[in-house]
Every structure is written in structure tokens, then in C-alpha cells.
Design a protein around this motif. Structure first.
Motif, PDB file in Angstrom:
ATOM      1  N   ARG A 126       0.836  -1.189   0.000  1.00  0.00           N
ATOM      2  CA  ARG A 126       0.000   0.000   0.000  1.00  0.00           C
ATOM      3  C   ARG A 126       0.876   1.247   0.000  1.00  0.00           C
ATOM      4  O   ARG A 126       2.072   1.187   0.251  1.00  0.00           O
ATOM      5  N   ARG A 127       0.235   2.355  -0.293  1.00  0.00           N
ATOM      6  CA  ARG A 127       0.921   3.641  -0.258  1.00  0.00           C
ATOM      7  C   ARG A 127       0.645   4.294   1.085  1.00  0.00           C
ATOM      8  O   ARG A 127      -0.496   4.554   1.436  1.00  0.00           O
ATOM      9  N   VAL A 128       1.700   4.532   1.853  1.00  0.00           N
ATOM     10  CA  VAL A 128       1.564   5.161   3.165  1.00  0.00           C
ATOM     11  C   VAL A 128       1.549   6.672   2.985  1.00  0.00           C
ATOM     12  O   VAL A 128       2.395   7.242   2.292  1.00  0.00           O
ATOM     13  N   ALA A 129       0.566   7.328   3.604  1.00  0.00           N
ATOM     14  CA  ALA A 129       0.386   8.770   3.421  1.00  0.00           C
ATOM     15  C   ALA A 129       0.427   9.465   4.775  1.00  0.00           C
ATOM     16  O   ALA A 129      -0.593   9.573   5.456  1.00  0.00           O
ATOM     17  N   PRO A 130       1.596   9.939   5.204  1.00  0.00           N
ATOM     18  CA  PRO A 130       1.679  10.629   6.500  1.00  0.00           C
ATOM     19  C   PRO A 130       0.960  11.969   6.498  1.00  0.00           C
ATOM     20  O   PRO A 130       1.026  12.718   5.536  1.00  0.00           O
ATOM     21  N   VAL A 131       0.247  12.266   7.576  1.00  0.00           N
ATOM     22  CA  VAL A 131      -0.481  13.524   7.711  1.00  0.00           C
ATOM     23  C   VAL A 131       0.501  14.662   8.007  1.00  0.00           C
ATOM     24  O   VAL A 131       1.501  14.481   8.692  1.00  0.00           O
ATOM     25  N   GLY A 132       0.205  15.842   7.449  1.00  0.00           N
ATOM     26  CA  GLY A 132       1.040  17.015   7.683  1.00  0.00           C
ATOM     27  C   GLY A 132       2.080  17.269   6.621  1.00  0.00           C
ATOM     28  O   GLY A 132       2.736  18.312   6.629  1.00  0.00           O
ATOM     29  N   VAL A 133       2.219  16.355   5.691  1.00  0.00           N
ATOM     30  CA  VAL A 133       3.222  16.502   4.631  1.00  0.00           C
ATOM     31  C   VAL A 133       2.815  17.600   3.656  1.00  0.00           C
ATOM     32  O   VAL A 133       1.654  17.712   3.270  1.00  0.00           O
ATOM     33  N   ARG A 134       3.799  18.416   3.278  1.00  0.00           N
ATOM     34  CA  ARG A 134       3.596  19.446   2.257  1.00  0.00           C
ATOM     35  C   ARG A 134       4.152  18.930   0.931  1.00  0.00           C
ATOM     36  O   ARG A 134       5.254  18.386   0.888  1.00  0.00           O
ATOM     37  N   LEU A 135       3.389  19.141  -0.134  1.00  0.00           N
ATOM     38  CA  LEU A 135       3.776  18.651  -1.450  1.00  0.00           C
ATOM     39  C   LEU A 135       3.617  19.765  -2.476  1.00  0.00           C
ATOM     40  O   LEU A 135       2.828  20.699  -2.288  1.00  0.00           O
ATOM     41  N   PRO A 136       4.362  19.682  -3.586  1.00  0.00           N
ATOM     42  CA  PRO A 136       4.258  20.728  -4.617  1.00  0.00           C
ATOM     43  C   PRO A 136       2.876  20.769  -5.233  1.00  0.00           C
ATOM     44  O   PRO A 136       2.187  19.748  -5.342  1.00  0.00           O
ATOM     45  N   LEU A 137       2.479  21.940  -5.661  1.00  0.00           N
ATOM     46  CA  LEU A 137       1.124  22.149  -6.170  1.00  0.00           C
ATOM     47  C   LEU A 137       1.000  21.875  -7.672  1.00  0.00           C
ATOM     48  O   LEU A 137      -0.086  21.897  -8.216  1.00  0.00           O
ATOM     49  N   TYR A 138       2.115  21.652  -8.327  1.00  0.00           N
ATOM     50  CA  TYR A 138       2.073  21.526  -9.783  1.00  0.00           C
ATOM     51  C   TYR A 138       2.074  20.083 -10.278  1.00  0.00           C
ATOM     52  O   TYR A 138       2.093  19.843 -11.491  1.00  0.00           O
ATOM     53  N   VAL A 139       2.057  19.102  -9.374  1.00  0.00           N
ATOM     54  CA  VAL A 139       2.096  17.715  -9.816  1.00  0.00           C
ATOM     55  C   VAL A 139       1.238  16.864  -8.892  1.00  0.00           C
ATOM     56  O   VAL A 139       1.133  17.123  -7.699  1.00  0.00           O
ATOM     57  N   GLY A 140       0.570  15.844  -9.466  1.00  0.00           N
ATOM     58  CA  GLY A 140      -0.277  14.953  -8.687  1.00  0.00           C
ATOM     59  C   GLY A 140      -1.754  15.245  -8.883  1.00  0.00           C
ATOM     60  O   GLY A 140      -2.148  16.373  -9.174  1.00  0.00           O
ATOM     61  N   ALA A 141      -2.577  14.220  -8.704  1.00  0.00           N
ATOM     62  CA  ALA A 141      -4.019  14.349  -8.931  1.00  0.00           C
ATOM     63  C   ALA A 141      -4.659  15.389  -8.017  1.00  0.00           C
ATOM     64  O   ALA A 141      -5.455  16.223  -8.459  1.00  0.00           O
ATOM     65  N   SER A 142      -4.312  15.371  -6.741  1.00  0.00           N
ATOM     66  CA  SER A 142      -4.917  16.322  -5.803  1.00  0.00           C
ATOM     67  C   SER A 142      -4.501  17.755  -6.109  1.00  0.00           C
ATOM     68  O   SER A 142      -5.311  18.689  -5.995  1.00  0.00           O
ATOM     69  N   SER A 143      -3.235  17.941  -6.493  1.00  0.00           N
ATOM     70  CA  SER A 143      -2.775  19.280  -6.866  1.00  0.00           C
ATOM     71  C   SER A 143      -3.588  19.812  -8.036  1.00  0.00           C
ATOM     72  O   SER A 143      -4.023  20.968  -8.037  1.00  0.00           O
ATOM     73  N   LYS A 144      -3.787  18.972  -9.032  1.00  0.00           N
ATOM     74  CA  LYS A 144      -4.532  19.409 -10.214  1.00  0.00           C
ATOM     75  C   LYS A 144      -5.986  19.757  -9.865  1.00  0.00           C
ATOM     76  O   LYS A 144      -6.543  20.708 -10.421  1.00  0.00           O
ATOM     77  N   VAL A 145      -6.571  19.021  -8.939  1.00  0.00           N
ATOM     78  CA  VAL A 145      -7.930  19.336  -8.496  1.00  0.00           C
ATOM     79  C   VAL A 145      -7.957  20.686  -7.786  1.00  0.00           C
ATOM     80  O   VAL A 145      -8.837  21.518  -8.020  1.00  0.00           O
ATOM     81  N   LEU A 146      -6.971  20.917  -6.910  1.00  0.00           N
ATOM     82  CA  LEU A 146      -6.930  22.170  -6.150  1.00  0.00           C
ATOM     83  C   LEU A 146      -6.715  23.385  -7.043  1.00  0.00           C
ATOM     84  O   LEU A 146      -7.147  24.488  -6.708  1.00  0.00           O
ATOM     85  N   ILE A 147      -6.053  23.184  -8.167  1.00  0.00           N
ATOM     86  CA  ILE A 147      -5.874  24.284  -9.130  1.00  0.00           C
ATOM     87  C   ILE A 147      -7.089  24.399 -10.040  1.00  0.00           C
ATOM     88  O   ILE A 147      -7.629  25.481 -10.258  1.00  0.00           O
ATOM     89  N   ALA A 148      -7.527  23.273 -10.577  1.00  0.00           N
ATOM     90  CA  ALA A 148      -8.605  23.279 -11.574  1.00  0.00           C
ATOM     91  C   ALA A 148      -9.894  23.890 -11.036  1.00  0.00           C
ATOM     92  O   ALA A 148     -10.596  24.607 -11.759  1.00  0.00           O
ATOM     93  N   PHE A 149     -10.213  23.643  -9.762  1.00  0.00           N
ATOM     94  CA  PHE A 149     -11.479  24.090  -9.219  1.00  0.00           C
ATOM     95  C   PHE A 149     -11.352  25.341  -8.349  1.00  0.00           C
ATOM     96  O   PHE A 149     -12.331  25.755  -7.715  1.00  0.00           O
ATOM     97  N   ALA A 150     -10.153  25.933  -8.331  1.00  0.00           N
ATOM     98  CA  ALA A 150     -10.001  27.248  -7.698  1.00  0.00           C
ATOM     99  C   ALA A 150     -10.649  28.280  -8.619  1.00  0.00           C
ATOM    100  O   ALA A 150     -10.904  28.006  -9.800  1.00  0.00           O
TER     101      ALA A 150
END
Length: 247
Positions: A126-150
Motif C-alpha cells: 500500500r501507499r503510506v500517506a503521512p499527515v502534515g506533509v507538504r507537497l508541490p502544487l504543480y504535480v499529482g491528482a490532488s494538486s490538479k484538483v486544487l488548481i482546476a477548481f479554484a
């Protein structure tokens, strides 16, 4: 006025020191000084004050610092009734049990996204996802959602920022965002992390404003494009339900 500015700077520096612990739980004074860009003697004085107040604790053997109990005392008084990360947890667990993958919740903070809640998959691989991690906004499915629907102004400001990678074709990225808004979800395969894939959908509050991105993630050999397309309606339905829980 000068004394007031000095006091404000001292508060900012103390907060910067505390924020160092979002990226590590056990830090040496030299590491903290490097991260906040202050002289070691200044950091030493501020750490001593924070330690006296209970916000920092020092291991006398290793001479390394950790967050103190006063931080946990403050966090215990957060209102669970108003915290989306708590309110949405049961639905995230239900989604995990239904789809069998890790479920994460992201919000945008400036030029980054932060994982504010996660429910780990029960599968052996499985993919472990630690809480509190900061990630770049220009890559990844969630980043694209946060930009697309802003809203459009925020979207353009994000892409016009100097930190936006020149390697990403702005025209093609805008076309991708249009597809995401039309479809209602975004996917990514090995965009940020080799062997990982994710699919994400937006959560809107009752006013129709973007509140967060809900995603599932796992190994790319399990989350294929076809599987993610099948999962997307389920994730979008959970996102809509979670949006109705907001005040």
C-alpha cells in the motif's frame, strides 16, 4: 515603534522555530538554526524560552529538541465539531473499506498542498500517506484538483508565479485543467512518485467554494487508468457527501 517591531520579530522567530517541527520530530539546534536562518546563539536563547514555557523539550543526553506537552494541551482544545479532518474521517474510512486503497485529504496553502487527514489501506502492499506533509502544487491528482477548481484569478496567479516550473507547458496544462473541470476528477500515474497512482475529486462547501481535494492512492499496477475511471464516480459521490457536512 521600534520596540514593537522588535517584539513582533521575536514572536515570528519563535513561531518559525515551532514550525520546523512540521518536517521533523527530533531536531538538533544546528538543524533548527539552518532552517530558520538565524545565528545559533539567537536560536539557543529562543529554544530556552520555549522550553521554559513547555512548548519545546530537550533530551539532555542527545541534546536534541522535540515539541513539548504544552503543544498537545493546546491541540486538545481544538473544536472537533468544526474540524473537517475529523468530521470527514468516517466517510474516508468507508471509502477506504469500499475501494481498498489509501484515502487522503488535501488543502492548498499558498504554493503547496498539505495532507490534513489520511486513512491507510489495509492491503499488504500500500501507499503510506503521512499527515502534515507538504507537497508541490504543480504535480499529482490532488494538486490538479486544487488548481482546476479554484477560481479563475487564483488559478492564473498560481501558474504565473515564479516558482511554477518552466518545464510544464502552460497551454497543455490549462487544457488538462479544462478536462478535469469537465470530468469532475483528476488522475495521476507516477507523476510525483515512481510506482504510485492517484485519483482525486473536489469537495465544495455549501456556498460552492472549493474546500479540499479527496483522493485515493496506491500502487500503479493496481490503480490502472481503467480502475481509476471506475473508482472516480464513487470518489466524487463521497466528495459531494462530505461537502454537505460543512456548515
Amino acid at each position: 515603534m521600534e520596540e514593537q517591531k522588535s517584539n513582533v520579530r521575536a514572536v515570528e522567530r519563535a513561531l518559525d522555530i515551532l514550525l520546523c517541527f512540521t518536517a521533523g520530530t527530533d531536531l538538533a539546534m544546528t538543524e533548527i538554526a539552518d532552517r530558520v536562518g538565524l545565528h545559533k546563539s539567537t536560536v539557543h536563547r529562543m529554544l530556552a524560552t520555549l522550553e521554559d514555557k513547555g512548548f519545546i523539550t530537550r533530551d539532555r543526553v542527545t541534546d536534541r529538541y522535540r515539541l513539548g506537552m504544552r503543544v498537545w494541551e493546546l491541540s486538545a482544545h481544538l473544536s472537533n465539531n468544526d474540524d473537517p479532518a475529523i468530521i470527514w474521517l468516517p466517510e474516508m474510512e468507508r471509502l477506504r473499506d469500499m475501494l481498498g486503497e489509501t484515502v487522503s485529504l488535501y488543502v492548498r496553502d499558498g504554493k503547496e498542498r498539505i495532507r490534513i487527514q489520511a486513512v491507510q489501506s489495509n492491503q499488504a502492499v500500500r501507499r503510506v500517506a503521512p499527515v502534515g506533509v507538504r507537497l508541490p502544487l504543480y504535480v499529482g491528482a490532488s494538486s490538479k484538483v486544487l488548481i482546476a477548481f479554484a477560481d479563475s484569478q487564483e488559478r492564473e496567479a498560481i501558474m504565473a508565479d515564479a516558482s511554477w516550473p518552466s518545464s510544464i507547458d502552460a497551454g497543455l496544462f490549462r487544457e488538462q485543467l479544462e478536462d478535469i473541470r469537465r470530468n469532475g476528477y483528476a488522475t495521476s500515474i507516477e507523476e510525483r512518485e515512481p510506482g504510485a497512482a492517484a485519483v482525486a475529486a473536489p469537495i465544495f462547501n455549501r456556498s460552492g467554494r472549493l474546500a479540499a481535494a479527496l483522493s485515493i492512492s496506491g500502487p500503479a499496477n493496481r490503480l490502472t487508468r481503467e480502475i481509476m475511471k471506475e473508482h472516480a464516480p464513487v470518489i466524487m459521490n463521497s466528495a459531494r457527501l462530505m461537502g454537505t457536512m460543512l456548515k
